[in-house]
Enzyme design. Structure first.
Site, PDB file in Angstrom:
ATOM      1  N   LYS A 127       4.125  -0.341  -6.387  1.00 13.53           N
ATOM      2  CA  LYS A 127       5.005   0.098  -5.291  1.00 13.53           C
ATOM      3  C   LYS A 127       4.539  -0.234  -3.877  1.00 13.53           C
ATOM      4  CE  LYS A 127       3.466   3.552  -3.330  1.00 13.53           C
ATOM      5  NZ  LYS A 127       3.383   4.723  -2.487  1.00 13.53           N
TER       6      LYS A 127
ATOM      7  N   PHE B 221       7.826   5.580 -14.826  1.00  9.31           N
ATOM      8  CA  PHE B 221       7.176   5.650 -13.503  1.00  9.31           C
ATOM      9  C   PHE B 221       6.219   4.476 -13.292  1.00  9.31           C
ATOM     10  CE2 PHE B 221       7.319  10.411 -14.407  1.00  9.31           C
ATOM     11  CZ  PHE B 221       8.165  10.748 -13.364  1.00  9.31           C
TER      12      PHE B 221
ATOM     13  N   ARG C 195      12.972   8.867   8.953  1.00  8.52           N
ATOM     14  CA  ARG C 195      13.007   8.797   7.485  1.00  8.52           C
ATOM     15  C   ARG C 195      13.386  10.157   6.905  1.00  8.52           C
ATOM     16  NH1 ARG C 195      12.962   4.411   8.735  1.00  8.52           N
ATOM     17  NH2 ARG C 195      11.692   2.638   8.087  1.00  8.52           N
TER      18      ARG C 195
ATOM     19  N   ASP D 286      10.918  -2.973   8.540  1.00  6.11           N
ATOM     20  CA  ASP D 286      11.292  -1.564   8.736  1.00  6.11           C
ATOM     21  C   ASP D 286      12.699  -1.454   9.312  1.00  6.11           C
ATOM     22  OD1 ASP D 286       9.078  -0.234   7.794  1.00  6.11           O
ATOM     23  OD2 ASP D 286       8.069  -0.148   9.746  1.00  6.11           O
TER      24      ASP D 286
ATOM     25  N   SER E 180      14.563   3.391  -5.824  1.00 11.59           N
ATOM     26  CA  SER E 180      14.140   3.665  -4.446  1.00 11.59           C
ATOM     27  C   SER E 180      15.301   3.464  -3.486  1.00 11.59           C
ATOM     28  CB  SER E 180      13.027   2.683  -4.081  1.00 11.59           C
ATOM     29  OG  SER E 180      12.793   2.685  -2.691  1.00 11.59           O
ATOM     30  N   ALA E 181      15.249   4.182  -2.381  1.00  3.22           N
ATOM     31  CA  ALA E 181      16.221   3.966  -1.306  1.00  3.22           C
ATOM     32  C   ALA E 181      16.122   2.547  -0.753  1.00  3.22           C
ATOM     33  CB  ALA E 181      15.980   4.963  -0.185  1.00  3.22           C
TER      34      ALA E 181
ATOM     35  N   ARG F 271       6.645  -2.990  12.448  1.00  5.07           N
ATOM     36  CA  ARG F 271       6.239  -3.583  11.173  1.00  5.07           C
ATOM     37  C   ARG F 271       7.436  -4.338  10.599  1.00  5.07           C
ATOM     38  NH1 ARG F 271       4.421   0.497   6.408  1.00  5.07           N
ATOM     39  NH2 ARG F 271       6.640   0.951   6.421  1.00  5.07           N
TER      40      ARG F 271
ATOM     41  N   LYS G 292      13.268  -3.423  -7.885  1.00  4.53           N
ATOM     42  CA  LYS G 292      14.105  -2.219  -8.074  1.00  4.53           C
ATOM     43  C   LYS G 292      15.573  -2.634  -8.233  1.00  4.53           C
ATOM     44  CE  LYS G 292      10.750   0.792  -7.638  1.00  4.53           C
ATOM     45  NZ  LYS G 292      10.209   1.404  -8.849  1.00  4.53           N
TER      46      LYS G 292
ATOM     47  N   ASN H 101      11.672   9.278   0.959  1.00  6.99           N
ATOM     48  CA  ASN H 101      10.224   9.167   1.211  1.00  6.99           C
ATOM     49  C   ASN H 101       9.456  10.377   0.673  1.00  6.99           C
ATOM     50  OD1 ASN H 101      11.499   7.233   3.053  1.00  6.99           O
ATOM     51  ND2 ASN H 101       9.432   6.963   3.857  1.00  6.99           N
TER      52      ASN H 101
ATOM     53  N   LEU I  26       2.928   6.381   5.540  1.00  4.96           N
ATOM     54  CA  LEU I  26       2.633   7.218   6.704  1.00  4.96           C
ATOM     55  C   LEU I  26       1.762   8.432   6.384  1.00  4.96           C
ATOM     56  CD1 LEU I  26       3.197   7.712   9.710  1.00  4.96           C
ATOM     57  CD2 LEU I  26       5.274   8.942   9.027  1.00  4.96           C
TER      58      LEU I  26
ATOM     59  N   TYR J  38       8.760  -6.202  -4.075  1.00  7.51           N
ATOM     60  CA  TYR J  38       8.772  -4.845  -4.647  1.00  7.51           C
ATOM     61  C   TYR J  38      10.209  -4.312  -4.695  1.00  7.51           C
ATOM     62  CZ  TYR J  38       9.244   0.162  -4.021  1.00  7.51           C
ATOM     63  OH  TYR J  38       9.712   1.456  -4.098  1.00  7.51           O
TER      64      TYR J  38
HETATM   65  C1  UD1 Z   1       8.117   2.212   2.193  1.00  8.53           C
HETATM   66  C2  UD1 Z   1       8.871   1.024   1.674  1.00  8.53           C
HETATM   67  C3  UD1 Z   1       9.780   1.479   0.578  1.00  8.53           C
HETATM   68  C4  UD1 Z   1       8.991   2.160  -0.505  1.00  8.53           C
HETATM   69  C5  UD1 Z   1       8.220   3.313   0.096  1.00  8.53           C
HETATM   70  C6  UD1 Z   1       7.285   3.942  -0.933  1.00  8.53           C
HETATM   71  C7  UD1 Z   1       9.127  -0.576   3.524  1.00  8.53           C
HETATM   72  C8  UD1 Z   1      10.073  -1.224   4.454  1.00  8.53           C
HETATM   73  N1  UD1 Z   1       9.632   0.353   2.718  1.00  8.53           N
HETATM   74  O1  UD1 Z   1       9.062   3.092   2.811  1.00  8.53           O
HETATM   75  O2  UD1 Z   1      10.426   0.370   0.043  1.00  8.53           O
HETATM   76  O3  UD1 Z   1       9.858   2.639  -1.506  1.00  8.53           O
HETATM   77  O4  UD1 Z   1       7.411   2.854   1.170  1.00  8.53           O
HETATM   78  O5  UD1 Z   1       6.206   3.131  -1.188  1.00  8.53           O
HETATM   79  O6  UD1 Z   1       7.960  -0.863   3.521  1.00  8.53           O
HETATM   80  N2  UD1 Z   1       4.451   4.041   9.692  1.00  8.53           N
HETATM   81  C9  UD1 Z   1       3.629   3.990  10.794  1.00  8.53           C
HETATM   82  N3  UD1 Z   1       2.277   3.837  10.596  1.00  8.53           N
HETATM   83  C10 UD1 Z   1       1.712   3.742   9.360  1.00  8.53           C
HETATM   84  C11 UD1 Z   1       2.573   3.799   8.226  1.00  8.53           C
HETATM   85  C12 UD1 Z   1       3.925   3.932   8.438  1.00  8.53           C
HETATM   86  O7  UD1 Z   1       4.076   4.073  11.943  1.00  8.53           O
HETATM   87  O8  UD1 Z   1       0.485   3.596   9.242  1.00  8.53           O
HETATM   88  C13 UD1 Z   1       5.889   4.225   9.897  1.00  8.53           C
HETATM   89  C14 UD1 Z   1       6.704   3.076   9.353  1.00  8.53           C
HETATM   90  O9  UD1 Z   1       6.883   2.099  10.329  1.00  8.53           O
HETATM   91  C15 UD1 Z   1       8.002   3.770   8.963  1.00  8.53           C
HETATM   92  C16 UD1 Z   1       7.569   5.206   8.600  1.00  8.53           C
HETATM   93  O10 UD1 Z   1       6.278   5.363   9.181  1.00  8.53           O
HETATM   94  O11 UD1 Z   1       8.838   3.832  10.072  1.00  8.53           O
HETATM   95  C17 UD1 Z   1       7.486   5.431   7.119  1.00  8.53           C
HETATM   96  O12 UD1 Z   1       6.707   4.386   6.543  1.00  8.53           O
HETATM   97  P1  UD1 Z   1       6.246   4.387   5.026  1.00  8.53           P
HETATM   98  O13 UD1 Z   1       5.550   5.662   4.717  1.00  8.53           O
HETATM   99  O14 UD1 Z   1       5.496   3.118   4.762  1.00  8.53           O
HETATM  100  O15 UD1 Z   1       7.594   4.425   4.212  1.00  8.53           O
HETATM  101  P2  UD1 Z   1       8.874   3.435   4.320  1.00  8.53           P
HETATM  102  O16 UD1 Z   1       8.555   2.212   5.053  1.00  8.53           O
HETATM  103  O17 UD1 Z   1      10.017   4.238   4.785  1.00  8.53           O
END
Ligand code: UD1
Length: 281
Positions: A25, A21, A172, A238, A65-66, A235, A94, A120, A141, A90
């Site tokens: 990340k 682990f 997601r 994404d 990771s996906a 962002r 992977k 996620n 998020l 990052y």
């Molecule tokens: C991200 C990483 C992924 C990593 C995972 C765990 C990218 C492109 N992918 O996944 O490689 O394995 O984190 O660390 O960065 N969002 C908002 N506001 C925020 C945060 C996120 O709108 O403050 C949105 C993002 O645009 C996205 C979704 O929420 O659409 C999920 O974001 P996030 O939690 O960062 O995960 P991933 O981007 O899917």
């Protein structure tokens, strides 16, 4: 990364399998500090594998990771899809590590290696004692949302509402951390009950897609109040939609996600509410 330290652990304990682990990340940080990411994630893995080999311990589960599917638009993601174009260091660690593991398994068929491709992760342990406490401003998020809800941050910034999805925000596949943990136990059982498996990659996801706005409204229900947000621009890096085909995990590991999105939001909030300052208290 400390070979001598690892040798000591292997000498002093009877070890049947290892779960790695220990990767960094944070996507944004990896763009700023690529060498730090390659050094930690790759050297850590290579050193560990070398020591495992010395001690003839050849069962390993790796946190992948996906993200390895890259910027593909074809969903759901299935393990037979090619690894795609990854946009950050990052994610590349992977992909590279999965290749290292494949090469290793090819060179010596007594290795049993599983790369679990997480979608996620969300939620916390039901006790409210183990949860996610990122350093600084959260990148992901759910910790961002719970920190707004607890009053540490002012409002959520949603990165784009002009995607080709029903409400315009990204979709997601969220998976409860307890389901993720159970997936690791299932992977270990699979390694222990089979021989000469070589390398296999397996998705751990719920197979369900939720949009950012749907997650927000589920958190609002869990918290019992509105959570302020603004819509910002997209962002970089994404993709619009990402969810898993998890049938391989079901078939090989007899595992499937059990927790609902309501459970995930409830448990994340329970942890944040009990630990407003994270683990500092
Ligand atoms: C991200 C990483 C992924 C990593 C995972 C765990 C990218 C492109 N992918 O996944 O490689 O394995 O984190 O660390 O960065 N969002 C908002 N506001 C925020 C945060 C996120 O709108 O403050 C949105 C993002 O645009 C996205 C979704 O929420 O659409 C999920 O974001 P996030 O939690 O960062 O995960 P991933 O981007 O899917």
């Amino acid at each position: 990364k400390n070979k001598e330290g690892l040798r000591k652990i292997f000498n002093e304990n009877k070890i049947d399998a290892v779960i790695n682990f220990a990767g960094f990340k944070a996507v944004g940080e990896s763009v700023e500090k690529p060498l730090m990411y390659y050094e930690n994630n790759l050297f850590g893995m290579i050193t560990l594998l070398e020591v495992m080999k010395e001690f003839n311990v050849k069962n390993i589960v790796f946190s992948s990771s996906a993200t390895v599917y890259g910027v593909s638009e074809k969903v759901p993601f299935v393990e037979t899809d090619p690894m795609g174009e990854v946009t950050n260091p990052y994610g590349r660690t992977k992909v590279i590590i999965e290749h290292i593991l494949m090469d290793l398994a090819k060179s010596d068929n007594t290795w049993n290696i599983i790369a679990l491709r997480y979608f996620n992760p969300l939620g916390a342990h039901e006790s409210g004692r183990i949860g996610e406490d990122p350093n600084g401003i959260p990148n992901n998020l759910s910790p961002y949302i719970t920190q707004v809800a607890v009053g540490k941050l002012e409002k959520l910034h949603i990165f784009g509402n002009d995607y080709d999805t029903p409400d315009g925000t990204c979709i997601r596949d969220f998976i409860h951390v307890n389901d993720l943990a159970a997936g690791h136990s299932a992977a270990l059982n699979y390694l222990f009950n089979n021989e000469n498996l070589g390398f296999d990659a397996i998705n751990l996801g719920s197979e369900k897609g939720y949009s950012v706005l749907e997650i927000l409204s589920n958190f609002e229900k869990a918290v019992g109040k509105e959570i302020p947000y603004v819509i910002d621009g997209r962002r970089a890096g994404d993709i619009a939609v990402c969810y898993a085909d998890a049938s391989k995990a079901k078939k090989l590991l007899n595992w499937e996600a059990k927790y609902t999105i309501e459970d995930m939001c409830r448990d994340s909030w329970n942890w944040q509410k009990k630990n407003p300052n994270g683990f500092k208290d």
